[in-house]
Design a protein around this motif. Structure first.
Motif, PDB file in Angstrom:
ATOM      1  N   ALA A 138       0.921  -1.331   0.074  1.00 11.50           N
ATOM      2  CA  ALA A 138      -0.137   0.009   0.044  1.00 11.50           C
ATOM      3  C   ALA A 138       0.829   1.319  -0.034  1.00 11.50           C
ATOM      4  O   ALA A 138       0.502   2.207  -0.498  1.00 11.50           O
ATOM      5  CB  ALA A 138      -1.061   0.161   1.033  1.00 11.50           C
ATOM      6  N   GLU A 139       2.013   1.158   0.601  1.00  9.57           N
ATOM      7  CA  GLU A 139       2.997   2.425   0.744  1.00  9.57           C
ATOM      8  C   GLU A 139       3.351   2.546  -0.728  1.00  9.57           C
ATOM      9  O   GLU A 139       3.493   3.723  -1.307  1.00  9.57           O
ATOM     10  CB  GLU A 139       3.949   2.021   1.676  1.00  9.57           C
ATOM     11  N   VAL A 163      -0.142   6.964  -6.428  1.00 10.63           N
ATOM     12  CA  VAL A 163      -1.419   7.846  -6.214  1.00 10.63           C
ATOM     13  C   VAL A 163      -1.117   9.335  -6.117  1.00 10.63           C
ATOM     14  O   VAL A 163      -1.718  10.096  -6.679  1.00 10.63           O
ATOM     15  CB  VAL A 163      -2.385   7.434  -5.461  1.00 10.63           C
ATOM     16  N   GLN A 164      -0.185   9.640  -5.110  1.00 11.60           N
ATOM     17  CA  GLN A 164       0.233  10.951  -4.994  1.00 11.60           C
ATOM     18  C   GLN A 164       0.828  11.662  -6.212  1.00 11.60           C
ATOM     19  O   GLN A 164       0.544  12.852  -6.358  1.00 11.60           O
ATOM     20  CB  GLN A 164       1.118  11.093  -3.723  1.00 11.60           C
ATOM     21  N   LEU A 174      -5.593  -3.030   5.547  1.00 15.14           N
ATOM     22  CA  LEU A 174      -4.551  -2.953   4.201  1.00 15.14           C
ATOM     23  C   LEU A 174      -4.071  -1.867   3.858  1.00 15.14           C
ATOM     24  O   LEU A 174      -2.872  -1.619   3.289  1.00 15.14           O
ATOM     25  CB  LEU A 174      -5.408  -4.018   3.443  1.00 15.14           C
ATOM     26  N   ASN A 175      -5.132  -0.792   3.643  1.00 12.73           N
ATOM     27  CA  ASN A 175      -4.740   0.430   3.109  1.00 12.73           C
ATOM     28  C   ASN A 175      -4.862   1.681   3.695  1.00 12.73           C
ATOM     29  O   ASN A 175      -4.370   2.670   3.431  1.00 12.73           O
ATOM     30  CB  ASN A 175      -5.840   0.525   1.575  1.00 12.73           C
ATOM     31  N   GLY A 176      -5.550   1.643   4.866  1.00 17.78           N
ATOM     32  CA  GLY A 176      -5.949   2.616   5.635  1.00 17.78           C
ATOM     33  C   GLY A 176      -4.789   3.674   6.046  1.00 17.78           C
ATOM     34  O   GLY A 176      -4.844   4.990   5.738  1.00 17.78           O
ATOM     35  N   ASP A 177      -3.966   3.151   6.727  1.00 14.68           N
ATOM     36  CA  ASP A 177      -2.697   3.969   7.301  1.00 14.68           C
ATOM     37  C   ASP A 177      -1.864   4.691   6.038  1.00 14.68           C
ATOM     38  O   ASP A 177      -1.687   5.738   6.017  1.00 14.68           O
ATOM     39  CB  ASP A 177      -1.643   3.028   7.844  1.00 14.68           C
ATOM     40  N   ALA A 178      -1.663   3.789   4.879  1.00 12.97           N
ATOM     41  CA  ALA A 178      -0.868   4.709   3.881  1.00 12.97           C
ATOM     42  C   ALA A 178      -1.674   5.392   3.231  1.00 12.97           C
ATOM     43  O   ALA A 178      -1.321   6.640   2.821  1.00 12.97           O
ATOM     44  CB  ALA A 178      -0.577   3.538   2.614  1.00 12.97           C
ATOM     45  N   LEU A 179      -2.947   5.050   2.532  1.00 14.97           N
ATOM     46  CA  LEU A 179      -3.769   6.224   1.934  1.00 14.97           C
ATOM     47  C   LEU A 179      -4.471   7.372   2.500  1.00 14.97           C
ATOM     48  O   LEU A 179      -4.833   8.188   1.955  1.00 14.97           O
ATOM     49  CB  LEU A 179      -4.949   5.476   1.012  1.00 14.97           C
ATOM     50  N   GLY A 180      -4.355   7.079   3.757  1.00 11.12           N
ATOM     51  CA  GLY A 180      -4.868   8.279   4.769  1.00 11.12           C
ATOM     52  C   GLY A 180      -3.958   9.350   4.632  1.00 11.12           C
ATOM     53  O   GLY A 180      -4.372  10.113   5.333  1.00 11.12           O
TER      54      GLY A 180
END
Length: 341
Positions: A171-172, A178-179, A210-216
């Motif tokens: 996810a990182e 994405v950024q 799975l994604n919350g920490d990174a995409l947040g």
């Protein structure tokens, strides 16, 4: 979900398928989501044939498909397209004919009062190479979206679906890609809503973990990010089986993501979901769509998977059967209110 002939294990194997100014929905209860619609397949078919022959290997949805669903009250179409057809060479110009097909669909849908989600249906790959690798650096992904934003970014009736079900190794790593796309889009001056998917088949159930920490951690100067998830309600959540889980379990697959949205003051979009025509499965649509409606302060909308005549008698299809509505459409109709959130 994959289109016929895809690489996803256990799924159908794809070649890879508001007339008012758009804004994120305000807080509070709403009778219906801002975006209520369906995936229309065809333009991402035959992904192994690149670029493929238009009208033979792949095609775009026809006006009659838009007409039927807008007449039912739907106002959003998720249009799956292939990166390689839109941009035959990394960092090169967009293919004029392919872009024109996209623009023609958008214009027709807009004329019917509908929004288009432009979905890059590539699973985080370009010609089989992972976005973020040396072969396909994050900057190349940003370049694609910069060019699309330049072509489409003055039209508020287009939502930018960055990527269908990205298969990145972490996810990182996906966050960095994405950024890059967000930065490239905003640099063009585009203010369109951006739909951000997660790794792990973009599962709603697994998103927070799975994604919350990174995409947040993503930053959008316009604060117009919407997190897109997918969820199916057969026993293994693969979207390949006619059987289904219980109503409580179905809503449970969405709840952790709903909680994550509330905790992060974010907005979500259910880009894919579907059930078979078995009566007990059709019955799941009422509690699932009720959950989205009852949490419309964080759920911006949804697009059912899927429709289009190429699906034939596919168990999830919403395509009418000889002029008759499918059972799934009958269950969805009460949630197609024209009242705005």
């Amino acid at each position: 979900m994959t289109l016929p002939h895809s690489s996803r294990p256990g799924r159908w194997l794809c070649g890879c398928l508001i007339a008012t100014a758009l804004a994120l929905p305000p807080g509070g209860h709403a009778d219906a989501q801002t975006y209520r619609g369906v995936n229309l397949a065809g333009a991402a078919y035959s992904s192994s044939k690149l670029p493929g022959r238009y009208g033979y290997d792949y095609l775009y949805p026809k006006p009659a498909e838009v007409d039927y669903f807008t007449a039912q009250g739907m106002n959003t179409f998720r249009l799956s397209v292939l990166w390689e057809r839109l941009q035959p060479a990394l960092n090169g110009p967009l293919d004029e004919k392919e872009l024109q097909r996209v623009q023609q669909f958008i214009a027709y849908a807009q004329g019917k009062g509908a929004t288009t989600v432009l979905d890059i249906h590539n699973y985080g790959r370009y010609r089989g190479q992972e976005v973020g690798s040396d072969a396909v650096p994050d900057a190349a992904f940003g370049d694609l979206w910069a060019r699309l934003a330049q072509a489409l970014g003055t039209n508020p009736h287009v939502l930018f679906g960055l990527m269908n079900e990205p298969q990145q190794h972490s996810a990182e790593a996906w966050k960095n890609a994405v950024q890059a796309a967000i930065d490239a889009i905003r640099k063009t001056g585009s203010h369109n809503i951006i739909l951000v998917p997660g790794i792990g088949w973009d599962s709603a159930l697994g998103f927070a973990k799975l994604n919350g920490d990174a995409l947040g951690q993503l930053h959008d100067p316009d604060n117009r990010l919407v997190y897109e998830v997918h969820e199916y309600f057969d026993p293994d959540a693969s979207g390949t089986k006619p059987a289904c889980i219980s109503q409580d379990q179905a809503v449970g697959r969405l709840k952790s993501f709903t909680d994550w949205l509330h905790a992060h003051k974010a907005h979500g979009f259910l880009g894919e979901f579907g059930v078979s025509r078995q009566p007990e499965c059709v019955a799941l649509l009422q509690p699932v769509l009720s959950h989205l409606r009852d949490n419309a302060d964080v759920w911006s909308g949804w697009t059912y998977w899927a429709a289009g005549p190429l699906w034939g008698n596919y168990m999830f299809t919403l395509e009418p059967d000889h002029g008759q509505d499918r059972p799934q459409m009958e269950a969805i109709k009460p949630f197609l209110s024209q009242s705005a959130p």
